[in-house]
Design an enzyme around this catalytic site. Structure first.
Site, mmCIF file in Angstrom:
data_model
loop_
_atom_site.group_PDB
_atom_site.id
_atom_site.type_symbol
_atom_site.label_atom_id
_atom_site.label_comp_id
_atom_site.label_asym_id
_atom_site.label_seq_id
_atom_site.Cartn_x
_atom_site.Cartn_y
_atom_site.Cartn_z
ATOM 1 N N PRO A 1 61.171 5.048 55.466
ATOM 2 C CA PRO A 1 61.643 3.725 55.042
ATOM 3 C C PRO A 1 61.715 3.598 53.515
ATOM 4 O O PRO A 1 62.565 2.890 52.982
ATOM 5 C CB PRO A 1 60.593 2.764 55.618
ATOM 6 N N GLY B 1 99.011 -1.763 61.663
ATOM 7 C CA GLY B 1 99.114 -3.215 61.460
ATOM 8 C C GLY B 1 97.915 -3.926 62.077
ATOM 9 O O GLY B 1 96.790 -3.406 62.057
ATOM 10 N N GLU C 1 72.928 13.246 55.070
ATOM 11 C CA GLU C 1 72.850 14.632 54.578
ATOM 12 C C GLU C 1 73.308 14.752 53.124
ATOM 13 O O GLU C 1 74.037 15.676 52.766
ATOM 14 C CB GLU C 1 73.615 15.572 55.507
ATOM 15 N N GLY C 2 72.879 13.802 52.324
ATOM 16 C CA GLY C 2 73.219 13.799 50.897
ATOM 17 C C GLY C 2 74.387 12.880 50.648
ATOM 18 O O GLY C 2 75.501 13.167 51.087
ATOM 19 N N THR C 3 74.133 11.767 49.958
ATOM 20 C CA THR C 3 75.197 10.789 49.699
ATOM 21 C C THR C 3 76.269 11.413 48.784
ATOM 22 O O THR C 3 76.029 12.446 48.154
ATOM 23 C CB THR C 3 74.623 9.548 48.998
ATOM 24 N N ALA D 1 63.547 15.058 61.365
ATOM 25 C CA ALA D 1 62.951 13.813 60.862
ATOM 26 C C ALA D 1 62.389 13.986 59.460
ATOM 27 O O ALA D 1 61.251 14.436 59.286
ATOM 28 C CB ALA D 1 61.868 13.341 61.823
ATOM 29 N N LEU D 2 63.221 13.627 58.483
ATOM 30 C CA LEU D 2 62.805 13.733 57.080
ATOM 31 C C LEU D 2 62.750 12.345 56.428
ATOM 32 O O LEU D 2 61.783 11.994 55.755
ATOM 33 C CB LEU D 2 63.812 14.634 56.328
ATOM 34 N N ARG E 1 106.388 2.163 67.567
ATOM 35 C CA ARG E 1 106.316 0.751 67.137
ATOM 36 C C ARG E 1 107.630 0.365 66.444
ATOM 37 O O ARG E 1 108.055 1.033 65.484
ATOM 38 C CB ARG E 1 105.140 0.563 66.163
ATOM 39 N N PHE F 1 65.831 6.003 60.355
ATOM 40 C CA PHE F 1 67.192 6.568 60.323
ATOM 41 C C PHE F 1 67.194 7.959 60.947
ATOM 42 O O PHE F 1 67.891 8.850 60.459
ATOM 43 C CB PHE F 1 67.746 6.643 58.890
HETATM 44 C C1 LIG Z 1 74.112 7.519 60.716
HETATM 45 C C2 LIG Z 1 72.941 8.110 59.989
HETATM 46 C C3 LIG Z 1 72.254 9.180 60.574
HETATM 47 C C4 LIG Z 1 71.127 9.719 59.928
HETATM 48 N N1 LIG Z 1 70.418 10.714 60.562
HETATM 49 C C5 LIG Z 1 69.286 11.187 59.967
HETATM 50 C C6 LIG Z 1 68.460 12.149 60.656
HETATM 51 O O1 LIG Z 1 68.745 12.576 61.793
HETATM 52 N N2 LIG Z 1 67.331 12.595 60.047
HETATM 53 C C7 LIG Z 1 66.951 12.154 58.800
HETATM 54 O O2 LIG Z 1 65.920 12.608 58.304
HETATM 55 N N3 LIG Z 1 67.706 11.223 58.131
HETATM 56 C C8 LIG Z 1 68.851 10.735 58.678
HETATM 57 N N4 LIG Z 1 69.609 9.769 58.036
HETATM 58 C C9 LIG Z 1 69.155 9.255 56.746
HETATM 59 C C10 LIG Z 1 70.043 9.670 55.581
HETATM 60 O O3 LIG Z 1 69.857 11.032 55.303
HETATM 61 C C11 LIG Z 1 69.706 8.739 54.396
HETATM 62 O O4 LIG Z 1 70.195 7.438 54.738
HETATM 63 C C12 LIG Z 1 70.332 9.216 53.117
HETATM 64 O O5 LIG Z 1 69.700 10.394 52.668
HETATM 65 C C13 LIG Z 1 70.222 8.158 52.010
HETATM 66 O O6 LIG Z 1 68.919 7.686 51.898
HETATM 67 P P1 LIG Z 1 68.662 6.090 51.851
HETATM 68 O O7 LIG Z 1 69.393 5.483 52.986
HETATM 69 O O8 LIG Z 1 67.198 5.890 51.784
HETATM 70 O O9 LIG Z 1 69.348 5.610 50.508
HETATM 71 P P2 LIG Z 1 68.675 5.667 49.068
HETATM 72 O O10 LIG Z 1 68.072 7.004 48.854
HETATM 73 O O11 LIG Z 1 67.825 4.488 48.896
HETATM 74 O O12 LIG Z 1 69.963 5.531 48.142
HETATM 75 C C14 LIG Z 1 70.609 4.272 47.899
HETATM 76 C C15 LIG Z 1 71.789 4.492 46.962
HETATM 77 O O13 LIG Z 1 71.302 4.994 45.695
HETATM 78 C C16 LIG Z 1 72.004 6.184 45.360
HETATM 79 N N5 LIG Z 1 71.136 7.094 44.623
HETATM 80 C C17 LIG Z 1 69.868 7.485 44.942
HETATM 81 N N6 LIG Z 1 69.429 8.363 44.031
HETATM 82 C C18 LIG Z 1 70.433 8.533 43.124
HETATM 83 C C19 LIG Z 1 70.594 9.316 41.945
HETATM 84 N N7 LIG Z 1 69.638 10.142 41.507
HETATM 85 N N8 LIG Z 1 71.757 9.221 41.265
HETATM 86 C C20 LIG Z 1 72.741 8.403 41.690
HETATM 87 N N9 LIG Z 1 72.658 7.645 42.793
HETATM 88 C C21 LIG Z 1 71.520 7.708 43.502
HETATM 89 C C22 LIG Z 1 72.422 6.789 46.705
HETATM 90 O O14 LIG Z 1 73.516 7.671 46.541
HETATM 91 C C23 LIG Z 1 72.798 5.523 47.475
HETATM 92 O O15 LIG Z 1 74.105 5.133 47.126
HETATM 93 C C24 LIG Z 1 70.737 9.219 58.662
HETATM 94 C C25 LIG Z 1 71.444 8.153 58.079
HETATM 95 C C26 LIG Z 1 72.519 7.595 58.729
HETATM 96 C C27 LIG Z 1 73.251 6.440 58.066
#
Ligand SMILES: Cc1cc2nc3c(=O)[nH]c(=O)nc-3n(C[C@H](O)[C@H](O)[C@H](O)COP(=O)(O)OP(=O)(O)OC[C@H]3O[C@@H](n4cnc5c(N)ncnc54)[C@H](O)[C@@H]3O)c2cc1C
Length: 315
Positions: free
Chosen positions: A64, A274, A298-300, A60-61, A202, A92
């Site tokens: 909101p 299709g 785990e890092g977008t 849990a890291l 198909r 999340f």
């Molecule tokens: C299915 C799922 C399971 C998850 N499970 C866990 C879990 O078990 N534990 C946990 O702790 N979290 C979990 N998460 C959370 C997940 O790690 C976060 O959603 C993710 O780190 C992105 O944070 P955010 O959603 O707040 O987006 P934000 O941080 O608000 O980012 C929004 C957008 O801005 C972009 N952005 C932000 N900063 C930059 C930058 N410096 N340069 C360019 N672009 C940037 C991002 O890439 C993204 O496109 C989960 C999420 C999902 C969807």
């Protein structure tokens, strides 16, 4: 478990049953901070029930206010004698609010940024732990929010020293990043196998669609991308298991490339199917929804680009 083994298990479970894959992975991710930084007592108490499946644990890291900028979390823990009082919220969080145990990260010294974050092992039954709402995602995934209202955590449940939490969280995620790539490869492989099967049975214009060269080009492209992604995943895993200390760039490349191409491969699989490709009950429709979150958690993908560039520029 070696990283190669972990990747093999994730790929195969993702290929056959993504929900089983999720449970396996979350038990690992939640236990990760205890494996990385827990003392013997904490390991003895918390890890055996996780390994046997009696206890569900999670990581849990995210809060909101944001997940990417993890150093700016707002949850705070204040020491009061032999306890900490934790206040804040997490969202999340996979397996929340049903998990039994949470590896939670909170600020013990907000003036120190990432160096003021500390890790804690929090049990669902601790006073002040408030289970929150479940989130309804585009694909089945147990996930939700939790709240802490003067949640009382024994000092014995602190992970490492105060201020080491960010490092512990990042070390845990470093191990798991490559394995997200393995999961994506497994899902893409399932989509390819389903497409090959479908294309052979198909019929269109009096013959199986597999006979059309445009369909053949699609499956060839899918197979090639999956192989390239798999090689990146296992390159990172072999390097780490072989003793390379810093695989940050390699693991980010594996996660970034595998999750991005898996999305493309599964999209092509839908195309091969299709109209049936977008019908509920078809595997590729399910995969199409399931793959999406892997490019976010785990890092977008954006952050993986930054991590790779940082490593290159630093080197
Ligand atoms: C299915 C799922 C399971 C998850 N499970 C866990 C879990 O078990 N534990 C946990 O702790 N979290 C979990 N998460 C959370 C997940 O790690 C976060 O959603 C993710 O780190 C992105 O944070 P955010 O959603 O707040 O987006 P934000 O941080 O608000 O980012 C929004 C957008 O801005 C972009 N952005 C932000 N900063 C930059 C930058 N410096 N340069 C360019 N672009 C940037 C991002 O890439 C993204 O496109 C989960 C999420 C999902 C969807």
């Amino acid at each position: 478990m070696s990283l190669v083994s972990f990747c093999l298990v994730r790929e195969e479970l993702a290929r056959t049953c993504p929900n089983a894959e999720l449970i396996f992975t979350m038990q690992g991710l939640g236990a990760g901070p205890i494996i990385v930084a827990g003392n013997e007592e904490q390991k003895q108490k918390y890890l055996p029930p996780v390994a046997s499946g009696k206890s569900i644990i999670t990581f849990a890291l995210t809060e909101p206010s944001g997940g990417t900028d993890a150093a700016s979390i707002l949850s705070q823990a204040k020491r009061e004698g032999d306890h900490y009082l934790l206040n804040g919220s997490k969202t999340f969080i996979s397996m929340a609010p049903d998990a039994d145990v949470y590896a939670v990260f909170a600020k013990t010294d907000p003036s120190k940024g990432s160096k003021g974050i500390t890790g804690f092992i929090v049990e669902k039954g601790f006073p002040g732990f408030v289970p929150g709402e479940r989130l309804d995602l585009i694909a089945a995934h147990p996930i939700g929010s939790i709240y802490f209202e003067d949640c009382s955590i024994p000092v014995a449940n602190r992970l490492g020293e105060e201020g080491e939490g960010f490092k512990i969280a990042m070390q845990t995620l470093d191990f798991f990043r490559t394995t997200v790539g393995a999961c994506a490869v497994g899902m893409a492989q399932a989509a390819l196998e389903e497409s090959l099967k479908y294309a052979k049975q198909r019929l269109a214009f009096g013959q199986p669609i597999a006979k059309f060269q445009l369909i053949q080009a699609k499956v060839a492209d899918m197979a090639m991308k999956i192989s390239a992604a798999r090689l990146l995943v296992f390159q990172a895993a072999f390097l780490r298991d072989g003793g390379k200390k810093n695989i940050t760039a390699e693991s980010s490349m594996a996660k970034l490339y595998a999750t991005e191409i898996a999305q493309q491969v599964i999209d092509q699989a839908v195309q091969v199917h299709g109209g049936y490709g977008v019908c509920k009950g078809y595997l590729v429709e399910k995969l199409y929804r399931e793959i999406r979150a892997l490019r976010i958690y785990e890092g977008t993908s954006e952050i993986q680009h930054l991590v790779i560039a940082n490593q290159l520029l630093r080197d």
